[in-house]
Design a protein around this motif. Structure first.
Motif, PDB file in Angstrom:
ATOM      1  N   ILE A  77       0.838  -1.197   0.000  1.00  0.00           N
ATOM      2  CA  ILE A  77       0.000   0.000   0.000  1.00  0.00           C
ATOM      3  C   ILE A  77       0.872   1.245   0.000  1.00  0.00           C
ATOM      4  N   VAL A  78       1.885   1.260   0.865  1.00  0.00           N
ATOM      5  CA  VAL A  78       2.797   2.402   0.936  1.00  0.00           C
ATOM      6  C   VAL A  78       3.494   2.602  -0.409  1.00  0.00           C
ATOM      7  N   GLU A  79       3.963   1.522  -1.002  1.00  0.00           N
ATOM      8  CA  GLU A  79       4.640   1.611  -2.298  1.00  0.00           C
ATOM      9  C   GLU A  79       3.699   2.189  -3.358  1.00  0.00           C
ATOM     10  N   PHE A  80       2.460   1.725  -3.376  1.00  0.00           N
ATOM     11  CA  PHE A  80       1.474   2.244  -4.333  1.00  0.00           C
ATOM     12  C   PHE A  80       1.246   3.735  -4.134  1.00  0.00           C
ATOM     13  N   MET A  81       1.079   4.136  -2.879  1.00  0.00           N
ATOM     14  CA  MET A  81       0.840   5.545  -2.594  1.00  0.00           C
ATOM     15  C   MET A  81       2.031   6.400  -2.988  1.00  0.00           C
ATOM     16  N   GLU A  82       3.237   5.935  -2.710  1.00  0.00           N
ATOM     17  CA  GLU A  82       4.429   6.701  -3.058  1.00  0.00           C
ATOM     18  C   GLU A  82       4.569   6.864  -4.571  1.00  0.00           C
ATOM     19  N   GLN A  83       4.138   5.857  -5.328  1.00  0.00           N
ATOM     20  CA  GLN A  83       4.272   5.909  -6.779  1.00  0.00           C
ATOM     21  C   GLN A  83       3.128   6.656  -7.468  1.00  0.00           C
ATOM     22  N   ASN A  84       1.952   6.744  -6.820  1.00  0.00           N
ATOM     23  CA  ASN A  84       0.770   7.269  -7.499  1.00  0.00           C
ATOM     24  C   ASN A  84       0.155   8.521  -6.878  1.00  0.00           C
ATOM     25  N   PHE A  85       0.715   9.025  -5.796  1.00  0.00           N
ATOM     26  CA  PHE A  85       0.179  10.205  -5.133  1.00  0.00           C
ATOM     27  C   PHE A  85       1.297  11.223  -4.929  1.00  0.00           C
ATOM     28  N   ASP A  86       1.024  12.490  -5.230  1.00  0.00           N
ATOM     29  CA  ASP A  86       1.991  13.557  -4.978  1.00  0.00           C
ATOM     30  C   ASP A  86       2.030  13.838  -3.480  1.00  0.00           C
ATOM     31  N   ASP A  87       3.232  13.850  -2.898  1.00  0.00           N
ATOM     32  CA  ASP A  87       3.388  14.151  -1.474  1.00  0.00           C
ATOM     33  C   ASP A  87       3.426  15.666  -1.307  1.00  0.00           C
ATOM     34  N   VAL A  88       2.365  16.214  -0.705  1.00  0.00           N
ATOM     35  CA  VAL A  88       2.291  17.658  -0.481  1.00  0.00           C
ATOM     36  C   VAL A  88       2.571  18.006   0.969  1.00  0.00           C
ATOM     37  N   GLY A  89       2.942  17.014   1.765  1.00  0.00           N
ATOM     38  CA  GLY A  89       3.335  17.228   3.151  1.00  0.00           C
ATOM     39  C   GLY A  89       2.289  17.942   3.977  1.00  0.00           C
ATOM     40  N   ALA A  90       2.721  18.957   4.708  1.00  0.00           N
ATOM     41  CA  ALA A  90       1.835  19.706   5.604  1.00  0.00           C
ATOM     42  C   ALA A  90       0.871  20.613   4.846  1.00  0.00           C
ATOM     43  N   ASN A  91       1.030  20.727   3.541  1.00  0.00           N
ATOM     44  CA  ASN A  91       0.125  21.549   2.728  1.00  0.00           C
ATOM     45  C   ASN A  91      -1.075  20.760   2.224  1.00  0.00           C
ATOM     46  N   PHE A  92      -1.333  19.584   2.813  1.00  0.00           N
ATOM     47  CA  PHE A  92      -2.399  18.721   2.311  1.00  0.00           C
ATOM     48  C   PHE A  92      -3.749  19.438   2.240  1.00  0.00           C
ATOM     49  N   ALA A  93      -4.193  20.051   3.326  1.00  0.00           N
ATOM     50  CA  ALA A  93      -5.513  20.692   3.361  1.00  0.00           C
ATOM     51  C   ALA A  93      -5.596  21.808   2.320  1.00  0.00           C
ATOM     52  N   LYS A  98      -7.645  23.571  -3.029  1.00  0.00           N
ATOM     53  CA  LYS A  98      -7.371  24.123  -4.363  1.00  0.00           C
ATOM     54  C   LYS A  98      -7.908  23.192  -5.453  1.00  0.00           C
ATOM     55  N   ILE A  99      -7.674  21.890  -5.283  1.00  0.00           N
ATOM     56  CA  ILE A  99      -8.157  20.908  -6.263  1.00  0.00           C
ATOM     57  C   ILE A  99      -9.682  20.886  -6.244  1.00  0.00           C
ATOM     58  N   HIS A 100     -10.263  20.884  -5.054  1.00  0.00           N
ATOM     59  CA  HIS A 100     -11.722  20.823  -4.903  1.00  0.00           C
ATOM     60  C   HIS A 100     -12.400  21.993  -5.602  1.00  0.00           C
ATOM     61  N   TYR A 101     -11.822  23.179  -5.515  1.00  0.00           N
ATOM     62  CA  TYR A 101     -12.430  24.368  -6.103  1.00  0.00           C
ATOM     63  C   TYR A 101     -11.912  24.699  -7.496  1.00  0.00           C
ATOM     64  N   GLY A 102     -11.121  23.795  -8.103  1.00  0.00           N
ATOM     65  CA  GLY A 102     -10.687  23.970  -9.476  1.00  0.00           C
ATOM     66  C   GLY A 102      -9.545  24.942  -9.682  1.00  0.00           C
ATOM     67  N   VAL A 103      -8.878  25.350  -8.609  1.00  0.00           N
ATOM     68  CA  VAL A 103      -7.736  26.260  -8.731  1.00  0.00           C
ATOM     69  C   VAL A 103      -6.510  25.489  -9.224  1.00  0.00           C
ATOM     70  N   SER A 104      -6.388  24.230  -8.795  1.00  0.00           N
ATOM     71  CA  SER A 104      -5.293  23.362  -9.241  1.00  0.00           C
ATOM     72  C   SER A 104      -5.869  22.192 -10.022  1.00  0.00           C
ATOM     73  N   GLU A 105      -5.031  21.620 -10.892  1.00  0.00           N
ATOM     74  CA  GLU A 105      -5.439  20.454 -11.673  1.00  0.00           C
ATOM     75  C   GLU A 105      -5.728  19.275 -10.740  1.00  0.00           C
ATOM     76  N   PRO A 106      -6.782  18.499 -11.016  1.00  0.00           N
ATOM     77  CA  PRO A 106      -7.065  17.320 -10.185  1.00  0.00           C
ATOM     78  C   PRO A 106      -5.920  16.314 -10.255  1.00  0.00           C
ATOM     79  N   ARG A 107      -5.562  15.792  -9.096  1.00  0.00           N
ATOM     80  CA  ARG A 107      -4.519  14.768  -9.015  1.00  0.00           C
ATOM     81  C   ARG A 107      -4.629  14.088  -7.657  1.00  0.00           C
ATOM     82  N   ASN A 108      -4.019  12.934  -7.544  1.00  0.00           N
ATOM     83  CA  ASN A 108      -3.967  12.236  -6.267  1.00  0.00           C
ATOM     84  C   ASN A 108      -2.899  12.887  -5.399  1.00  0.00           C
ATOM     85  N   ILE A 109      -3.270  13.227  -4.167  1.00  0.00           N
ATOM     86  CA  ILE A 109      -2.290  13.819  -3.257  1.00  0.00           C
ATOM     87  C   ILE A 109      -2.299  13.067  -1.935  1.00  0.00           C
ATOM     88  N   ARG A 110      -1.187  13.180  -1.236  1.00  0.00           N
ATOM     89  CA  ARG A 110      -1.068  12.624   0.105  1.00  0.00           C
ATOM     90  C   ARG A 110      -0.276  13.616   0.945  1.00  0.00           C
TER      91      ARG A 110
END
Length: 142
Positions: A77-93, A98-110
């Motif tokens: 699971i960790v390997e999958f997440m590391e390969q398929n989700f952008d790590d945004v660290g403490a900026n997650f919320a 930004k993604i929810h309101y269309g300011v940023s392109e939709p993508r998987n984040i962690r």
């Protein structure tokens, strides 16, 4: 929120997020649930294939173990997440909003978020799924 695996009468499968099964059924009766591929309104819940191994030439005797330990599954699971989700660290919320309101392109984040930030995300209707991560080898407390 709960994610259901859905399928339309034309065989397209997709995922839908609802508060609960009753919410899905209510929206389905109102004709609000449609296939994103063909707009078919004849949509139903199908069994999830998540973590269900497909048996190929399965023996008819007692069920055999797949040989994967819980730690192995966690590592996958960790390997999958590391390969398929952008790590945004403490900026997650902030990034999730930004993604929810269309300011940023939709993508998987962690990343990480505080309980207060998670309340804001929930209030704004941002889907959030928390995954406890195992400690990396060599970093456990002694």
């Amino acid at each position: 929120m709960i994610a259901f695996d859905l399928q339309c009468a034309n065989g397209h499968t997709f995922e839908g997020w609802f508060d609960d099964k009753t919410a899905f059924e209510d929206q389905q009766k109102q004709g609000l649930v449609t296939c994103p591929f063909c707009d078919n309104r004849n949509v139903f819940i199908v069994p999830s294939t998540f973590a269900i191994p497909k048996a190929v030439n399965a023996p008819s005797g007692p069920r055999q173990s797949s040989g994967l330990a819980v730690g192995d599954v966690s590592a996958k699971i960790v390997e999958f997440m590391e390969q398929n989700f952008d790590d945004v660290g403490a900026n997650f919320a902030k990034e999730a909003l930004k993604i929810h309101y269309g300011v940023s392109e939709p993508r998987n984040i962690r990343g990480v978020s505080s309980p207060e930030e998670e309340k804001v995300l929930e209030k704004e209707g941002v889907p959030l799924f928390k995954v406890p991560l195992p400690a990396k080898k060599g970093t456990e407390d002694a």
